[in-house]
Design an enzyme around this catalytic site. Structure first.
Site, PDB file in Angstrom:
ATOM      1  N   ARG A  35       0.825  -1.221   0.000  1.00 28.53           N
ATOM      2  CA  ARG A  35       0.000   0.000   0.000  1.00 28.53           C
ATOM      3  C   ARG A  35       0.852   1.261   0.000  1.00 28.53           C
ATOM      4  O   ARG A  35       0.544   2.237   0.684  1.00 28.53           O
ATOM      5  CB  ARG A  35      -0.917   0.008   1.213  1.00 28.53           C
ATOM      6  CG  ARG A  35      -1.913  -1.129   1.193  1.00 28.53           C
ATOM      7  CD  ARG A  35      -2.840  -1.051   2.358  1.00 28.53           C
ATOM      8  NE  ARG A  35      -3.781  -2.176   2.349  1.00 28.53           N
ATOM      9  CZ  ARG A  35      -4.613  -2.439   3.305  1.00 28.53           C
ATOM     10  NH1 ARG A  35      -4.653  -1.663   4.380  1.00 28.53           N
ATOM     11  NH2 ARG A  35      -5.421  -3.475   3.225  1.00 28.53           N
ATOM     12  N   CYS A  36       1.887   1.259  -0.788  1.00 33.16           N
ATOM     13  CA  CYS A  36       2.854   2.354  -0.840  1.00 33.16           C
ATOM     14  C   CYS A  36       2.771   3.016  -2.211  1.00 33.16           C
ATOM     15  O   CYS A  36       2.438   2.360  -3.200  1.00 33.16           O
ATOM     16  CB  CYS A  36       4.254   1.775  -0.607  1.00 33.16           C
ATOM     17  SG  CYS A  36       5.619   2.952  -0.756  1.00 33.16           S
ATOM     18  N   GLY A  37       3.094   4.293  -2.275  1.00 32.87           N
ATOM     19  CA  GLY A  37       3.154   4.965  -3.565  1.00 32.87           C
ATOM     20  C   GLY A  37       4.188   4.357  -4.494  1.00 32.87           C
ATOM     21  O   GLY A  37       4.111   4.513  -5.713  1.00 32.87           O
ATOM     22  N   THR A  39       4.702   1.058  -4.663  1.00 36.41           N
ATOM     23  CA  THR A  39       4.312  -0.331  -4.925  1.00 36.41           C
ATOM     24  C   THR A  39       4.349  -0.706  -6.408  1.00 36.41           C
ATOM     25  O   THR A  39       4.713  -1.837  -6.732  1.00 36.41           O
ATOM     26  CB  THR A  39       2.933  -0.630  -4.300  1.00 36.41           C
ATOM     27  OG1 THR A  39       3.014  -0.396  -2.889  1.00 36.41           O
ATOM     28  CG2 THR A  39       2.500  -2.066  -4.539  1.00 36.41           C
TER      29      THR A  39
END
Length: 166
Positions: A35-37, A39
Site C-alpha cells: 500500500r505504498c506509492g 508499490t
C-alpha cells in the site's frame, strides 16, 4: 559476511532457506509493501526477474510494515495481492522489521552498505534495494525511488551475474 548464510523464513513460514536458495546467483533484495506509492515498482522487479532469471539472477521481496503501516496484511493477503496484481512469482520472505530494536539480522548486515549518495544505516522507506553478488557479498545499495529498471540497477546486475558455464 555472506548474506546467503542468514536465515529468514518464507512468507508462509516455510523453512528459513529463502536466501540460501539464492546462493551462487546475483540477487536484488527489496523491502516491499502493498500500500505504498512505490508499490508499482513490483512491475519492474518482475521484469528484472524475468529478464535475468535464466542468467543467474533473482529477486527476493521482504515485506515490512514499518513505514506508515503500508504492509498490514497477513501472509496470504500479501501473496494474493502480489501475485494477482503484479504477477510476482519471485520469493517473498516473512514480514520483518528492517529498522529498530527488532531489526532482522538480514538488515543488520545490509544497512551498513552506503548507496551512491553515501547514505548508510537505517532503511529510509519501502523499496530500498540491495544487490548481492553470487558470493553473498553486498555489491550495491539503491534508494527507494530508484526504479528497478533504472540503468544504474540493470548495469550493476549485468556486472554481477555469475559467469556462464559453457
Amino acid at each position: 559476511m555472506n548474506v546467503y548464510d542468514i536465515a529468514i523464513p518464507g512468507l508462509e513460514g516455510t523453512p528459513a532457506a529463502v536466501l540460501d536458495q539464492q546462493r551462487g546467483r546475483a540477487t536484488l533484495i527489496v523491502n516491499v509493501a502493498s500500500r505504498c506509492g512505490l508499490t508499482p515498482q513490483y512491475e519492474g522487479l518482475v521484469e528484472l526477474a524475468d529478464r535475468y532469471g535464466d542468467r543467474g539472477f533473482g529477486v527476493v521481496g521482504v515485506p515490512c510494515n514499518q513505514f506508515m503501516g503500508q504492509e498490514p496484511g497477513s501472509a496470504g493477503e500479501i501473496r494474493e495481492f502480489c501475485s494477482t496484481t503484479y504477477g510476482v512469482d519471485f520469493p517473498l520472505t516473512a514480514k520483518v522489521d528492517v529498522n529498530g530494536d527488532d531489526r532482522h539480522p538480514l538488515y543488520e548486515a545490509l544497512a551498513s552498505t552506503p548507496d551512491a549518495d553515501g547514505h548508510d544505516g537505517d532503511i529510509r522507506w519501502n523499496f530500498e534495494k540491495f544487490l548481492v553478488g553470487p558470493d553473498g557479498v553486498v555489491v550495491q545499495r539503491f534508494g527507494p525511488k530508484v526504479e528497478p529498471l533504472d540503468n544504474t540497477v540493470t548495469s550493476a546486475i549485468e556486472a554481477s551475474l555469475p559467469a556462464q558455464q559453457g
